[in-house]
Design a protein around this motif. Structure first.
Motif, PDB file in Angstrom:
ATOM      1  N   PRO A  78      -5.747  -1.674  -1.930  1.00 11.20           N
ATOM      2  CA  PRO A  78      -6.848  -0.965  -1.393  1.00 11.20           C
ATOM      3  C   PRO A  78      -7.915  -0.360  -2.614  1.00 11.20           C
ATOM      4  O   PRO A  78      -7.259  -0.266  -3.724  1.00 11.20           O
ATOM      5  CB  PRO A  78      -5.996   0.277  -0.747  1.00 11.20           C
ATOM      6  CG  PRO A  78      -4.669  -0.308  -0.504  1.00 11.20           C
ATOM      7  CD  PRO A  78      -4.519  -1.332  -1.656  1.00 11.20           C
ATOM      8  N   GLY A 105      -8.376  -0.018   4.213  1.00 11.47           N
ATOM      9  CA  GLY A 105      -8.478   0.315   2.586  1.00 11.47           C
ATOM     10  C   GLY A 105      -9.168  -0.803   1.929  1.00 11.47           C
ATOM     11  O   GLY A 105      -9.102  -0.780   0.824  1.00 11.47           O
ATOM     12  N   THR A 138     -10.963   5.180  -0.118  1.00 13.78           N
ATOM     13  CA  THR A 138      -9.502   5.267   0.670  1.00 13.78           C
ATOM     14  C   THR A 138      -8.736   6.455   0.568  1.00 13.78           C
ATOM     15  O   THR A 138      -8.067   6.873   1.382  1.00 13.78           O
ATOM     16  CB  THR A 138      -8.764   3.970   0.167  1.00 13.78           C
ATOM     17  OG1 THR A 138      -9.538   2.654   0.332  1.00 13.78           O
ATOM     18  CG2 THR A 138      -7.651   3.741   1.139  1.00 13.78           C
ATOM     19  N   VAL A 185      -1.879   2.123   5.375  1.00 19.09           N
ATOM     20  CA  VAL A 185      -3.356   1.682   4.881  1.00 19.09           C
ATOM     21  C   VAL A 185      -3.459   0.194   5.219  1.00 19.09           C
ATOM     22  O   VAL A 185      -2.382  -0.455   5.552  1.00 19.09           O
ATOM     23  CB  VAL A 185      -3.485   1.664   3.516  1.00 19.09           C
ATOM     24  CG1 VAL A 185      -2.585   0.800   2.825  1.00 19.09           C
ATOM     25  CG2 VAL A 185      -4.732   1.246   2.833  1.00 19.09           C
ATOM     26  N   GLY A 223       0.625  -1.174   0.191  1.00 19.02           N
ATOM     27  CA  GLY A 223      -0.037  -0.251   0.110  1.00 19.02           C
ATOM     28  C   GLY A 223       0.838   1.152   0.001  1.00 19.02           C
ATOM     29  O   GLY A 223       0.292   2.349   0.218  1.00 19.02           O
TER      30      GLY A 223
END
Length: 450
Positions: A401, A368, A406, A178, A116
């Motif tokens: 995600p 996420g 997000t 995340v 992420g």
């Protein structure tokens, strides 16, 4: 900062979301390994300059630092990491990575943003855009740190490259990650929030020979197999039930052909711990077991144990954490922000900045994952009950995600947290502009905010 000021700071975000999503998808499709984030760093530096930031590139290798001074006030450090992982992506997304690269050992490997970090970069670029565009709503200085190589210790590399002397000295360090939790939820805790990490390379020595005559050899493959199993007893039999430790053998390599017993075997071991005493005990146990297995196998040479990288426990400052949780709860709603019930076993080098500067730091996690994957699950129970089988975790080849919501949440949390310091009246509860944070006024740390 007043609620009205934060609202104005966020007012232009909605119009920026399509562009930020394009940035995210581009970064996701073009990941780069640790200390090789040249393309990513170039994108970051270009965008910061166009936003009006003072930009320095090549910090700690490929790191980028943006500075935006906006009058008298606190100095707030915001950090995002940039590197990808040697993972073959299997998400099936239209913007999935097809990238490959050569790793530190000279092997060609697939590369994916499986943790992420592409989302982290996108969210910080969204926050820097709003800070530059709405300077009338805040006062102080922001240091935006786009860090290389979080997976292998890029923060210390930036510190060693003169970070403390080259950039304004922060009063507080803020960062986020995340997580495989429902998008829209944010969690953190005061005190230890993420575990320490130690990675080791173990090289075992045997005596090679023909697979048909094992009696004339010392087989390092069998030695390694026995070692992998024995290492599992460190947690199950040498670590107390109320203590936390994880020992993982993430890589084992030996040999080239099925009928040749090789001379050597290599293992890469990762250790997570939450207290210095447990860390020392686990490290000592790993070394004891490695050497004992080699001796029991009749190895012709003592094994080599080499440290690869080491991260300390990530510790959140208590008052500053209360300030951040209050600010984020004010932006998202109190029902969306909760206190983590325990220290996470994942690790981070973000805390290196606060420690080196001698100032408070706060690190939080924001969801996420598609909320539909969780049905009626309480996000606060994920640490104790575990993730649903349908939700990929960080470092999974399926981890990705969802961009909406997000990105919006990640930008909002960064801005809300930073805004708690970047105002004439100072962080809530401090009565000034000092850098130690305030209590925030949210009751307790044992459950959800409010």
């Amino acid at each position: 900062m007043t609620a009205t000021s934060l609202t104005r700071l966020l007012s232009g975000l909605q119009d920026r979301l399509p562009g930020l999503r394009a940035v995210y998808e581009d970064l996701h499709a073009h990941p780069e390994l640790s200390f090789h984030e040249f393309r990513t760093a170039g994108i970051v530096a270009d965008r910061l300059r166009r936003q009006g930031w003072d930009v320095t590139e090549g910090v700690g290798g490929t790191g980028v630092v943006g500075v935006l001074a906006n009058g008298e006030g606190p100095v707030v450090l915001l950090r995002a990491d940039m590197d990808g992982l040697p993972v073959l992506e299997r998400t099936g997304l239209p913007y999935a990575s097809r990238a490959t690269a050569v790793d530190a050992e000279g092997h060609e490997v697939p590369v994916m943003h499986a943790c992420g970090h592409d989302m982290h970069v996108t969210c910080l670029l969204g926050a820097t855009d709003r800070l530059a565009a709405a300077r009338g709503e805040w006062r102080g200085t922001v240091v935006a740190v786009f860090q290389p190589a979080e997976e292998v210790g890029g923060a210390p590399a930036m510190i060693e490259d003169g970070f403390l002397e080259r950039f304004p000295r922060a009063d507080v360090c803020l960062g986020q990650h995340v997580a495989p939790a429902p998008a829209g939820f944010v969690g953190t805790r005061p005190g230890p929030v993420m575990a320490a990490s130690d990675s080791l390379l173990v090289r075992l020595f045997g005596r090679g020979g023909h697979g048909s005559a094992p009696e004339s050899t010392v087989d390092p493959v069998v030695m390694a197999a026995a070692l992998v199993m024995r290492l599992q007893t460190i947690v199950s039999r040498e670590t107390g039930a109320a203590q936390t430790a994880v020992v993982t053998v993430g890589s084992l390599h030996a040999g080239t052909k099925e009928n040749i017993i090789p001379d050597t075997a290599e293992l890469r071991i990762n250790i997570r711990s939450t207290t210095p005493a447990v860390r020392d005990r686990v490290l000592a146990a790993v070394e004891r077991i490695v050497r004992a297995e080699a001796a029991a196998s009749g190895a012709p040479k003592d094994p080599e144990i080499t440290g690869l990288n080491s991260f300390p426990v990530t510790v959140n400052d208590g008052p500053a954490t209360d300030t951040v949780m209050t600010a984020i709860a004010g932006a998202l709603g109190r029902e969306r922000v909760f206190t983590l019930p325990q220290t996470l076993t994942g690790s981070e080098d973000f805390g290196v900045f606060g420690t080196a500067l001698g100032v408070p730091s706060v690190f939080w996690h924001f969801g996420g994952a598609d909320p539909a994957l969780f049905r009626d699950a309480d996000p606060r129970a994920l640490l104790t009950d575990g993730l649903p089988a349908t939700v990929p975790a960080n470092h999974s080849p399926y981890f990705a995600p969802v961009p909406d919501p997000t990105i919006r949440i990640g930008v909002t949390t960064l801005l809300a947290a930073a805004a708690a310091w970047l105002c004439p009246e100072g962080p809530r509860g401090t009565g000034g502009t000092g850098g130690t944070g305030g209590t925030g006024g949210t009751g307790g740390t044992g459950g959800p905010v409010g």
